[in-house]
Motif scaffolding. Structure first.
Motif, short mmCIF file in Angstrom:
data_model
loop_
_atom_site.label_atom_id
_atom_site.label_comp_id
_atom_site.label_asym_id
_atom_site.label_seq_id
_atom_site.Cartn_x
_atom_site.Cartn_y
_atom_site.Cartn_z
N CYS A 163 34.93 46.90 29.98
CA CYS A 163 33.66 46.66 30.98
C CYS A 163 34.12 47.02 32.58
CB CYS A 163 32.82 45.42 31.02
SG CYS A 163 31.49 45.15 32.06
N LYS A 164 33.98 48.15 33.09
CA LYS A 164 34.43 48.53 34.37
C LYS A 164 33.97 47.36 35.50
CE LYS A 164 34.76 52.06 37.78
NZ LYS A 164 34.20 53.57 38.15
N GLU A 165 32.43 46.97 35.50
CA GLU A 165 32.11 46.25 36.34
C GLU A 165 32.80 44.81 36.30
OE1 GLU A 165 30.46 47.87 34.16
OE2 GLU A 165 29.02 49.20 35.66
N HIS A 166 33.06 44.40 35.04
CA HIS A 166 33.88 42.94 34.82
C HIS A 166 35.29 43.11 35.73
CE1 HIS A 166 36.19 39.85 32.79
NE2 HIS A 166 35.17 39.28 32.94
N ARG A 167 35.82 44.27 35.08
CA ARG A 167 37.03 44.45 35.84
C ARG A 167 37.20 44.53 37.35
NH1 ARG A 167 37.56 48.65 31.93
NH2 ARG A 167 37.56 50.24 33.87
N THR A 168 36.14 44.95 37.87
CA THR A 168 35.82 45.15 39.17
C THR A 168 35.83 43.74 39.89
OG1 THR A 168 34.78 47.26 39.33
CG2 THR A 168 34.45 45.96 41.21
N SER A 169 35.06 42.78 39.17
CA SER A 169 34.81 41.39 39.70
C SER A 169 36.17 40.84 39.57
CB SER A 169 33.91 40.81 38.68
OG SER A 169 32.74 41.28 38.63
N VAL A 170 37.00 40.89 38.64
CA VAL A 170 38.41 40.21 38.52
C VAL A 170 39.44 40.93 39.83
CG1 VAL A 170 40.77 40.21 37.18
CG2 VAL A 170 38.35 39.82 36.00
N HIS A 171 39.30 42.05 39.86
CA HIS A 171 40.00 42.82 41.31
C HIS A 171 39.46 42.11 42.43
CE1 HIS A 171 42.66 46.16 39.39
NE2 HIS A 171 41.40 46.60 38.84
N HIS A 172 38.22 42.02 42.53
CA HIS A 172 37.82 41.35 43.83
C HIS A 172 38.26 40.10 43.94
CE1 HIS A 172 34.43 44.78 44.55
NE2 HIS A 172 35.80 45.13 44.62
N PHE A 173 38.08 39.37 43.11
CA PHE A 173 38.47 37.86 42.88
C PHE A 173 39.92 37.68 43.41
CE2 PHE A 173 40.70 34.14 40.91
CZ PHE A 173 40.17 33.17 41.45
N ILE A 174 40.66 38.53 42.65
CA ILE A 174 42.46 38.22 43.16
C ILE A 174 42.69 38.77 44.46
CG2 ILE A 174 44.51 38.84 42.43
CD1 ILE A 174 43.26 39.11 39.54
N SER A 175 42.05 39.73 44.93
CA SER A 175 42.17 40.18 46.41
C SER A 175 41.80 39.35 47.38
CB SER A 175 41.36 41.82 46.44
OG SER A 175 41.54 42.09 47.79
N LYS A 176 40.61 38.78 46.89
CA LYS A 176 39.85 37.90 47.91
C LYS A 176 40.74 36.73 48.10
CE LYS A 176 35.86 34.98 48.60
NZ LYS A 176 34.44 34.68 48.01
N LYS A 177 41.31 36.01 46.96
CA LYS A 177 42.10 35.00 46.87
C LYS A 177 43.34 34.94 47.26
CE LYS A 177 38.25 32.40 45.86
NZ LYS A 177 37.70 31.42 46.88
N GLY A 236 45.14 38.03 47.94
CA GLY A 236 45.49 39.38 48.40
C GLY A 236 46.72 39.60 49.20
N LYS A 237 47.28 38.85 50.10
CA LYS A 237 48.20 38.82 50.60
C LYS A 237 49.57 38.58 49.82
CE LYS A 237 48.88 37.06 54.83
NZ LYS A 237 48.90 36.29 56.23
N LEU A 238 49.52 37.87 48.57
CA LEU A 238 50.55 37.82 47.85
C LEU A 238 50.85 38.66 46.74
CD1 LEU A 238 52.84 35.45 47.40
CD2 LEU A 238 51.05 34.23 45.84
N VAL A 239 49.68 39.11 46.28
CA VAL A 239 49.99 39.93 45.01
C VAL A 239 48.75 41.24 45.24
CG1 VAL A 239 50.34 37.97 43.44
CG2 VAL A 239 47.77 38.80 43.72
N GLU A 240 49.25 42.18 44.31
CA GLU A 240 48.23 43.27 44.24
C GLU A 240 47.92 43.63 42.90
OE1 GLU A 240 50.29 46.61 46.13
OE2 GLU A 240 52.24 46.12 45.05
N THR A 241 46.57 44.20 42.60
CA THR A 241 46.16 44.47 41.21
C THR A 241 46.10 45.90 41.04
OG1 THR A 241 43.99 44.28 41.93
CG2 THR A 241 45.06 42.30 41.26
N LYS A 242 46.04 46.31 39.75
CA LYS A 242 45.95 47.73 39.41
C LYS A 242 45.80 47.98 38.03
CE LYS A 242 48.07 52.38 40.07
NZ LYS A 242 49.09 53.17 40.44
N SER A 243 44.59 48.69 37.69
CA SER A 243 44.10 49.00 36.32
C SER A 243 45.13 50.11 35.65
CB SER A 243 42.73 49.44 36.38
OG SER A 243 41.87 48.33 36.67
N PHE A 244 45.58 49.77 34.51
CA PHE A 244 46.26 50.89 33.83
C PHE A 244 45.35 51.29 32.59
CE2 PHE A 244 49.35 48.98 36.33
CZ PHE A 244 50.12 49.84 36.82
N SER A 245 45.42 52.51 32.18
CA SER A 245 44.78 53.00 31.02
C SER A 245 45.48 53.66 29.87
CB SER A 245 43.66 54.17 31.49
OG SER A 245 42.80 54.48 30.35
#
Length: 689
Positions: free
Chosen positions: A227-241, A243-252
């Motif tokens: 689910c792309k929308e769900h992945r987007t929610s996870v990305h936003h959560f980690i970036s918001k909380k 973001g200064k410490l880690v970065e996220t990326k989706s791999f297919s």
């Protein structure tokens, strides 16, 4: 007093209304005509000028610093340190399992192995029950338990505290730990609860274990998600909380059945230097290199930013004992961690292009603390010396000698100098500090970017920002040397101008820069309170004053135990002298005078909207305990001599020439740490600079 408070917030830190210690007439003169007219040399804790420190000399051991530390026997210290090491090794082993197998080992066995050396069985059982109750509350989506705390006890030793913090967070990711004094407490991790609503509890456990360990080059991968929308929610959560410490990326990738799988991978951000390359492997957190920094016409924080950029480390990796004047030539001790002396010597040529020089580079064993100095030596040239307008005296030499004598004998009122607040007319640092204390983050940002008069590039960039809100455009206009402004703009460009975005903006600059503004506001309150104290009671010690006693006691005596409130009988018997009287800088751990000055503080803070202020700004990681500052200080080794100038050549003659009109004076003296030469000169000359 009410009239004073009503007008206080409207008045900028104008020194014209502050008091004087002596009633001599003084004389007129100008200072800081050029940086070379104002030379400041730091005096280290041994009483030696930092320019005279020999290379290879180690900095003082930690017991020279006047810090309050728990006294433990060597045997106990070794035991606690060993326990902490065992815990860290166990944590690393556990984390390796998380990263490689992504499968947590048995909790009960780990808990015993990690805690049995530092926590009693009763505390372990309470901790386990507390974690279970928090998990149950989270599963029920209840928030009532979010305010609960559990104490794990007192841990005076720093190594033991570090071990407990690591062990608890690794074993119970659902909990957060924090320290209050030397007591360790735990509370629910609300970020865990939020993530567990997006993923499974098992993945939330593994993610926070990974996050807390901070193992270099490690990664964490969530389960495949279609689910792309769900992945987007996870990305936003980690970036918001985080973001200064880690970065996220989706791999297919395709699975064995040929179906497309998409996974989110999290990795820690790399620290990058100015070249964009990863930092060199020689960096080691246990390496400290000390040096003497010479700067000209630069703020200390600007100089540190230049150094950090040149070496490829963070500004927070540097430590120093004090902030020095901008329009001056200054020499001060600085320590940088994770950088070897050889690497530091490699950038000497690059630094000279920016008006910086470094000397006496040598390895040391620890960083510096603010205030870890004996004082400063000043060599100052005062130009255009003459009698004040309206002074009919023809004897300028008499005016100068009278002023010097009075300051030597009676001292000066120890105000914070104008450089503490900034020299702009539209906005001063203390106003930004007040907004931060009140939690008005957006207002603080607007004040930070308020332009002064003039059309120089900095003011143009600030005006453009306020008019358009265009962060990218403002960054392109802002000069590269304005490091603080550019860091804040980059954060605002990423997170926006909401309250949360502005918090991120403030968090983007080092802690020492953030807290500078709050200290500026507290300094203004101290100046105003001191002026009120002098105008109300004069130079006599009165009932309710605070005096600092036992000033020569060792570090085992806390500062609060050395601050004494003067009694009626002590006032009558004149037990104390004015040089012992102190006033507090506002904070959460200080006492106020019990006379009218204490009432003045309460009313001043209430008028500013700080009547309920705790002097902690948790969102910006700032804690303001407060401190005490002497009202009266004295210069040491004060020498004032005329300089006879001929044909633009300055030739000094101290014995054959008297002071004449429009003369130039050379002054030199030493001041204790945190004293301002401009304030001493203000008392002497009766001039406001």
């Amino acid at each position: 007093m009410r009239l004073l408070l009503n007008t206080m917030e409207e008045i900028a830190p104008d020194f014209s209304f502050l008091s004087y210690m002596s009633d001599h007439i003084g004389f007129y003169g100008t200072i800081k005509n050029s940086p070379a007219d104002f030379v400041v040399t730091e005096i280290d804790v041994t009483g030696q000028l930092v320019t005279e420190v020999n290379e290879g000399l180690q900095t003082l051991p930690s017991n020279e610093r006047n810090f309050k530390k728990a006294k433990l026997s060597p045997k106990i210290k070794d035991s606690l340190a060993g326990a902490a090491r065992d815990i860290c090794e166990a944590v690393v082993e556990k984390v390796d399992n998380v990263f490689e197998a992504q499968d947590l080992p048995d909790r009960e066995a780990d808990q015993y192995n990690l805690f049995n050396t530092l926590l009693s069985l009763d505390v372990q059982e309470s901790l386990n029950n507390f974690a279970c109750s928090v998990r149950s509350a989270f599963e029920c989506k209840a928030s009532g338990g979010a305010q609960c705390e559990l104490s794990l006890g007192q841990f005076p030793d720093k190594n033991a505290r570090a071990g407990v913090h690591s062990a608890v967070r690794q074993t119970f990711p659902i909990l957060l730990t924090f320290t209050r004094s030397s007591e360790i407490l735990v509370k629910p991790n609300l970020d865990y609860q939020e993530l567990s609503l997006l993923t499974s509890e098992e993945e939330a456990d593994k993610f926070f274990t990974f996050l807390d360990a901070k193992v270099e080059n490690s990664r964490f991968t969530f389960q495949p998600d279609v689910c792309k929308e769900h992945r987007t929610s996870v990305h936003h959560f980690i970036s918001k909380k985080f973001g200064k410490l880690v970065e996220t990326k989706s791999f297919s990738e395709k699975d064995t059945d040929g179906l497309q799988k998409v996974c989110i991978t999290v990795r820690f951000r790399e620290r990058k230097g100015s070249s964009g390359k990863r930092q060199r492997s020689e960096e080691n957190p246990d390496i400290f290199t000390a040096f003497t920094l010479e700067k000209e016409n630069l703020e200390t924080l600007e100089a540190i930013s230049y150094l950090a950029s040149s070496i490829g480390v963070l500004p927070s990796d540097f430590s120093y004992a004090g902030i020095k004047d901008k329009k001056a030539i200054t020499y001060q001790s600085v320590v940088v961690k994770k950088v070897t002396p050889e690497r530091l010597r490699g950038v000497e040529g690059l630094l000279e292009k920016k008006g910086l020089k470094i000397y006496n580079i040598h390895p040391t064993c620890q960083h510096l603390h603010l205030g870890q100095l004996n004082g400063n030596h000043f060599s100052i040239v005062v130009r255009d010396v003459r009698c004040h307008t309206g002074d009919t005296s023809e004897d300028l030499e008499k005016r100068v000698h009278e002023a010097v004598r009075n300051v030597k004998n009676r001292g000066f009122i120890n105000y914070y100098g104008p450089q503490r607040f900034g020299k702009g007319q539209n906005i001063q640092s203390h106003k930004i500090g007040l907004a931060l204390l009140k939690g008005e983050m957006t207002q603080a940002i607007k004040l930070f970017f308020t332009p002064e008069e003039g059309d120089d590039p900095v003011n143009k960039a600030k005006l453009y920002f306020l008019q358009t809100g265009d962060m990218k455009g403002t960054i392109s206009l802002m000069p590269a040397y304005k490091v603080r402004e550019r860091m804040v703009l980059r954060a605002l460009n990423r997170y926006g101008m909401s309250d949360e975005g502005c918090e991120r903006g403030w968090l983007s600059i080092p802690h020492s820069m953030r807290i500078f503004y709050i200290h500026a506001y507290c300094s203004k309150i101290w100046n105003d309170a001191t002026s009120y104290r002098i105008s109300t009671y004069g130079s006599k010690v009165v009932e309710g004053d605070l005096v600092l006693i036992n000033q020569d006691t060792n570090e085992t005596t806390s500062l609060s135990d050395r601050v004494h409130i003067v009694t009626v009988s002590e006032e009558k018997e004149e037990i104390y002298s004015m040089h012992q009287v102190v006033l507090p800088m506002p904070g959460h751990s200080i006492r106020y005078p019990t006379n009218q000055v204490g009432e003045w503080y309460r009313e001043a803070l209430a008028t500013a909207g700080l009547h309920s202020c705790k002097f902690r700004v948790g969102s910006l990681q700032m804690n303001i305990p407060g401190c005490y500052r002497h009202i009266i200080k004295y210069p040491y080794n004060l020498i004032c001599e005329p300089i006879i100038e001929t044909d633009a050549q300055s030739q000094e003659n101290y014995s054959e020439h008297s002071i004449s009109k429009n003369a130039t004076l050379k002054m030199s003296f030493k001041l204790d740490a945190s004293c301002y030469a401009t304030v001493c000169l203000r008392e002497m000359m009766k001039c406001n600079f």
